[in-house]
Design a protein around this motif. Structure first.
Motif, short mmCIF file in Angstrom:
data_model
loop_
_atom_site.label_atom_id
_atom_site.label_comp_id
_atom_site.label_asym_id
_atom_site.label_seq_id
_atom_site.Cartn_x
_atom_site.Cartn_y
_atom_site.Cartn_z
N THR A 157 21.10 -13.04 -21.83
CA THR A 157 20.61 -11.87 -21.11
C THR A 157 19.33 -11.37 -21.75
O THR A 157 19.28 -11.13 -22.96
CB THR A 157 21.67 -10.75 -21.11
OG1 THR A 157 22.87 -11.28 -20.54
CG2 THR A 157 21.21 -9.57 -20.29
N CYS A 158 18.30 -11.24 -20.95
CA CYS A 158 17.00 -10.77 -21.44
C CYS A 158 17.10 -9.30 -21.85
O CYS A 158 17.56 -8.47 -21.08
CB CYS A 158 15.96 -10.95 -20.33
SG CYS A 158 14.37 -10.26 -20.73
N ALA A 159 16.64 -8.99 -23.06
CA ALA A 159 16.70 -7.61 -23.54
C ALA A 159 15.68 -6.72 -22.84
O ALA A 159 15.78 -5.51 -22.85
CB ALA A 159 16.47 -7.58 -25.05
N GLU A 160 14.68 -7.35 -22.20
CA GLU A 160 13.64 -6.56 -21.55
C GLU A 160 14.04 -6.14 -20.15
O GLU A 160 13.88 -5.01 -19.76
CB GLU A 160 12.34 -7.36 -21.46
CG GLU A 160 11.81 -7.75 -22.82
CD GLU A 160 10.41 -7.22 -23.04
OE1 GLU A 160 9.79 -6.73 -22.10
OE2 GLU A 160 9.93 -7.32 -24.18
N CYS A 161 14.54 -7.11 -19.34
CA CYS A 161 14.80 -6.79 -17.94
C CYS A 161 16.29 -6.87 -17.59
O CYS A 161 16.67 -6.58 -16.46
CB CYS A 161 13.99 -7.69 -17.01
SG CYS A 161 14.60 -9.40 -16.94
N LEU A 162 17.12 -7.24 -18.55
CA LEU A 162 18.57 -7.32 -18.39
C LEU A 162 19.01 -8.37 -17.38
O LEU A 162 20.16 -8.41 -16.98
CB LEU A 162 19.17 -5.95 -18.00
CG LEU A 162 18.89 -4.78 -18.93
CD1 LEU A 162 19.63 -3.54 -18.46
CD2 LEU A 162 19.29 -5.10 -20.36
N ASP A 180 11.93 -18.54 -22.50
CA ASP A 180 11.25 -17.52 -21.72
C ASP A 180 12.19 -17.04 -20.61
O ASP A 180 12.86 -17.85 -19.97
CB ASP A 180 9.97 -18.07 -21.08
CG ASP A 180 8.88 -18.26 -22.13
OD1 ASP A 180 8.95 -17.56 -23.17
OD2 ASP A 180 7.99 -19.09 -21.91
N CYS A 181 12.25 -15.73 -20.41
CA CYS A 181 13.07 -15.18 -19.33
C CYS A 181 12.54 -15.67 -17.99
O CYS A 181 11.35 -15.59 -17.72
CB CYS A 181 13.03 -13.65 -19.39
SG CYS A 181 13.84 -12.88 -17.98
N LEU A 182 13.45 -16.19 -17.14
CA LEU A 182 13.04 -16.70 -15.83
C LEU A 182 12.59 -15.57 -14.92
O LEU A 182 11.79 -15.75 -14.02
CB LEU A 182 14.20 -17.47 -15.18
CG LEU A 182 14.68 -18.71 -15.93
CD1 LEU A 182 15.88 -19.32 -15.23
CD2 LEU A 182 13.55 -19.73 -16.04
N ALA A 183 13.12 -14.36 -15.15
CA ALA A 183 12.81 -13.25 -14.26
C ALA A 183 11.51 -12.54 -14.62
O ALA A 183 10.67 -12.30 -13.76
CB ALA A 183 13.97 -12.26 -14.24
N CYS A 184 11.33 -12.21 -15.90
CA CYS A 184 10.17 -11.38 -16.26
C CYS A 184 9.19 -12.09 -17.20
O CYS A 184 8.11 -11.57 -17.47
CB CYS A 184 10.61 -10.06 -16.86
SG CYS A 184 11.16 -10.17 -18.57
N GLY A 185 9.56 -13.27 -17.71
CA GLY A 185 8.63 -14.02 -18.55
C GLY A 185 8.63 -13.61 -20.01
O GLY A 185 7.92 -14.20 -20.82
#
Ligand SMILES: [Zn+2]
Length: 212
Positions: A157-162, A180-185
């Motif tokens: 789970t991305c800590a930036e965009c959850l 790299d987060c697939l949603a926010c990079g």
């Protein structure tokens, strides 16, 4: 002549305004600029998060209903990661009337239901109160999940965009890794420790291989 905003702080307060309606975004930004604040704008939550990675604003004013990442998501991320940043939601939604407001934002204005003077007073109030809120700090190792059914991937789970991304478990090793987060990079750092590796091994032994 110094205005009351300038005299309370030696720098121009930076305000991030978020709204998916370009007209509302520009109008709100112009009003906030006229109060003497420095303004940046974003058209949705993902763009706002990108700006937050560059420079933290002193305050965020956000719409709630937006495509991509909604204001609800953005503001809950901000509250968790940057609890010292004061926030105001401006929205056509009525839903907040029944919500515990303080969990998400410091204040709420109905779209079209306030005067610039009311907004200005509220902004000054929440900015003045902001240092009181404790800063919980940034979490830099992201939560890692192992799906119960499929054995061949992990979920981080991305800590930036959850948002969650899956990671092939064949690439894991027992140290801090990055993806790299697939949603926010944003870069995601995660740690696969020995207990996780044990669970993965156990699951591999249980799940039949479907490959020919
Ligand atoms: Zn992300």
């Amino acid at each position: 002549m110094a205005t009351d905003l300038d005299s309370s702080r030696n720098f121009k307060c930076r305000v991030l305004v978020v709204d998916d309606d370009p007209l509302v975004l520009e109008t709100t930004a112009a009003i906030v600029r006229s109060f003497g604040y420095s303004v940046r704008t974003a058209e949705d939550g993902f763009v706002a998060l990108k700006i937050l990675r560059e420079v933290l604003p002193d305050m965020i004013i956000s719409d709630l209903r937006m495509p991509g990442m909604s204001g609800f998501e953005l503001l809950s991320i901000v509250r968790r990661r940057f609890p010292h940043i004061p926030t105001i939601a401006i929205s056509g939604e009525y839903i907040l009337a029944t919500m515990p407001l303080g969990l998400l934002v410091d204040d709420f204005f109905q779209k079209g239901g306030y005067t610039p003077q009311q907004l200005r007073d509220k902004m000054k109030e929440v900015i003045a109160e902001s240092p009181i809120r404790p800063h919980l700090g940034k979490q830099d190792i992201c939560p890692l999940w192992i799906p119960r059914v499929d054995a061949n991937y992990l979920v981080v789970t991305c800590a930036e965009c959850l948002r969650s991304s899956s990671i092939a478990d064949s690439t894991v090793s027992e140290e801090v890794q990055e993806a790299d987060c697939l949603a926010c990079g944003a870069p995601i750092r995660y740690l696969v420790d020995s207990s996780i590796l044990k669970v993965l091994e156990h699951k591999r032994s249980l799940v039949p291989t479907l490959e020919p």
